[in-house]
Design a protein around this motif. Structure first.
Motif, PDB file in Angstrom:
ATOM      1  N   ASN A 174       0.828  -1.215   0.000  1.00 49.99           N
ATOM      2  CA  ASN A 174       0.000   0.000   0.000  1.00 49.99           C
ATOM      3  C   ASN A 174       0.857   1.257   0.000  1.00 49.99           C
ATOM      4  OD1 ASN A 174      -2.401  -1.405  -0.100  1.00 49.99           O
ATOM      5  ND2 ASN A 174      -2.717  -1.364   2.108  1.00 49.99           N
ATOM      6  N   ARG A 175       1.953   1.245   0.792  1.00 45.83           N
ATOM      7  CA  ARG A 175       2.858   2.404   0.810  1.00 45.83           C
ATOM      8  C   ARG A 175       3.499   2.602  -0.558  1.00 45.83           C
ATOM      9  NH1 ARG A 175       4.075   0.593   6.010  1.00 45.83           N
ATOM     10  NH2 ARG A 175       5.887  -0.548   5.282  1.00 45.83           N
ATOM     11  N   LYS A 226       0.959   4.070  -2.970  1.00 46.58           N
ATOM     12  CA  LYS A 226       0.719   5.494  -2.694  1.00 46.58           C
ATOM     13  C   LYS A 226       1.883   6.337  -3.205  1.00 46.58           C
ATOM     14  CE  LYS A 226      -2.365   5.050   1.227  1.00 46.58           C
ATOM     15  NZ  LYS A 226      -2.528   5.139   2.673  1.00 46.58           N
ATOM     16  N   ALA A 231       1.767   9.304  -6.380  1.00 43.62           N
ATOM     17  CA  ALA A 231       2.071  10.726  -6.118  1.00 43.62           C
ATOM     18  C   ALA A 231       2.815  11.400  -7.232  1.00 43.62           C
ATOM     19  CB  ALA A 231       2.877  10.833  -4.831  1.00 43.62           C
TER      20      ALA A 231
END
Length: 165
Positions: free
Chosen positions: A157-158, A161, A165
């Motif tokens: 998930n990190r 993300k 960005a």
């Protein structure tokens, strides 16, 4: 990040604490909380809550992962499992710990590669992923597998993300 995995059960609840730094995982501790079947249900739930509270206070995990309830053929067994699971979720919530919940098949698939893996396969893979860990038993191995699954999904998930960005 310190994570705790929990495999709830009324007779035996497994727990496993790991550290996750990026893709690196390391074993911190694991164990099993056993309750006496000859005791009344409320006493057993109090014992589970007390001992789990001690584990949470000692290791102070930032996040928790709990295996979801599966339905047994025996409705009484399913109900008892649900009550133990409720105590586990309550203890985490009382300590301000966010909880991820995972189906057993997903945990097996994440750790072993197949959702139909046997307990022995899960134990073997956990031992390979956390070398040197002395695993307290099958329930502790399952709890460590849940923690590993949570660590991998948090890292994914990190990464997603960061990519977005």
């Amino acid at each position: 990040m310190i994570l705790i995995g929990l495999d709830p059960g009324l007779g035996c609840t497994g727990w496993g604490v790991i550290a996750a730094e990026g893709n690196r995982l390391s074993h911190i501790a694991n164990g099993q909380i056993r309750t006496d079947a000859s005791r009344a249900l409320p006493e057993r739930l109090v014992k589970l809550a007390g001992e789990l509270g001690d584990v949470l206070a000692q290791y102070r995990p930032a996040a928790a992962a709990v295996e979801e309830v599966f339905v047994n053929e025996n409705p009484q067994s399913t109900l008892k499992l649900g009550q133990a699971r409720g105590v586990v979720l309550l203890c985490a919530a009382q300590n301000g710990i966010a909880v991820g919940e995972y189906a057993a098949r997903l945990v097996k698939k994440a750790v072993v590669g197949t959702g139909a893996a046997a307990k022995q396969q899960v134990h073997a893979m956990v031992s390979m992923l956390l070398p040197g860990a002395k695993i307290a038993g099958a329930d502790a191995a399952d709890a460590l597998a849940v923690a590993i699954t949570h660590a991998h999904l948090l890292a994914s998930n990190r990464a997603l993300k960061g990519h977005a960005a």
